[in-house]
Scaffold this active site. Structure first.
Site, short mmCIF file in Angstrom:
data_model
loop_
_atom_site.label_atom_id
_atom_site.label_comp_id
_atom_site.label_asym_id
_atom_site.label_seq_id
_atom_site.Cartn_x
_atom_site.Cartn_y
_atom_site.Cartn_z
CE LYS A 13 28.38 31.56 47.33
NZ LYS A 13 28.39 32.13 46.01
NE ARG A 80 31.99 28.39 42.07
CZ ARG A 80 32.42 29.37 42.86
NH1 ARG A 80 32.90 29.12 44.05
NH2 ARG A 80 32.36 30.60 42.44
NE ARG A 119 32.96 40.54 45.95
CZ ARG A 119 32.53 39.28 45.83
NH1 ARG A 119 31.72 38.76 46.71
NH2 ARG A 119 32.90 38.56 44.79
NE ARG A 150 37.25 37.87 44.74
CZ ARG A 150 36.32 36.94 45.01
NH1 ARG A 150 35.69 36.96 46.16
NH2 ARG A 150 36.03 36.02 44.13
NE ARG A 161 33.96 35.19 40.13
CZ ARG A 161 33.85 36.11 41.07
NH1 ARG A 161 34.10 37.37 40.79
NH2 ARG A 161 33.50 35.77 42.29
#
Ligand code: AMP
Length: 202
Positions: A13, A80, A119, A150, A161
């Site tokens: 995104k 969300r 990532r 992260r 998640r």
């Protein structure tokens, strides 16, 4: 134009927003996730570090403050869940506005887990890298900052998640079905961008 870019964590995104914002002259509204990482508040971290959603009222206040009186903007990471979607509809209606399109980047769960575990984020400027598709040079960011995984990109938190996405966020596809643009998010970045543009320019 008011746009929402929608998709599971790691669906690309952020990358698409930068390009879309430029092409269609839209203000990118920072995602709640990015805002929370900046605020760095212990109360909020109880939710973000475990992958659960932060309470709706708190997120709405933050995002509506960012939207203000803007007319042309692009949302990321909000809404969300259904309650947030309804709250946003009402907020925009009061200003005689409406969310025009929801761009859904469709990416499979295996691909998401692979992307997120590769990532890395710069601890200084926040830029994202992917160890495989967009690797950093000498394991450092272009700005010289250290790259980190992260906290919520660790495998057990990713699973939570994704569950939250499937259970609470995915139902928004039905809510927005009259303005939904679905794009295969597993193609390369340029093709994804071109497909989105083709649909928006129809
Ligand atoms: P993200 O960077 O979009 O993956 O978001 C990181 C974390 O911020 C999420 O796992 C949630 O804990 C929180 N968060 C982001 N967006 C929202 C939202 N719209 N509502 C509630 N919590 C959110």
């Amino acid at each position: 134009m008011i746009l929402l870019i929608f998709g599971p964590p790691g669906s690309g995104k952020g990358t698409q927003i930068t390009e879309l914002a430029e092409k269609f002259e839209l203000t990118p509204i920072p995602s709640p996730g990015d805002l929370f990482r900046k605020i760095n508040d212990d109360e909020i971290k109880k939710y973000t570090s475990t992958g659960k959603l932060v309470p709706d009222e708190l997120v709405a206040k933050l995002i509506f403050g960012e939207i203000g009186d803007k007319d042309n903007f692009i949302l990321d990471g909000y809404p969300r869940n259904l309650n947030q979607a309804e709250t946003l509809e009402n907020f925009l209606k009061e200003k005689n506005k409406r969310l025009d399109y929801v761009v859904y980047l469709k990416v499979s769960e295996e691909e998401i887990v692979a992307r997120i575990s590769n990532r890395r984020v710069c601890s200084k400027c926040g830029r994202n890298y992917n160890l495989i598709t967009n690797p950093p040079i000498d394991n450092k960011c272009g700005c010289g900052g250290e790259l980190t995984l992260r906290e919520d990109d660790k495998e057990d938190v990713i699973r939570t998640r994704l569950t939250v996405f499937n259970e609470q966020t995915q139902p928004l596809l039905e809510f927005y079905k009259d303005r939904l643009i679905t794009v295969d998010g597993e193609q390369n970045i340029q093709n994804v961008f071109e497909n989105i543009c083709k649909e928006l320019e129809k």
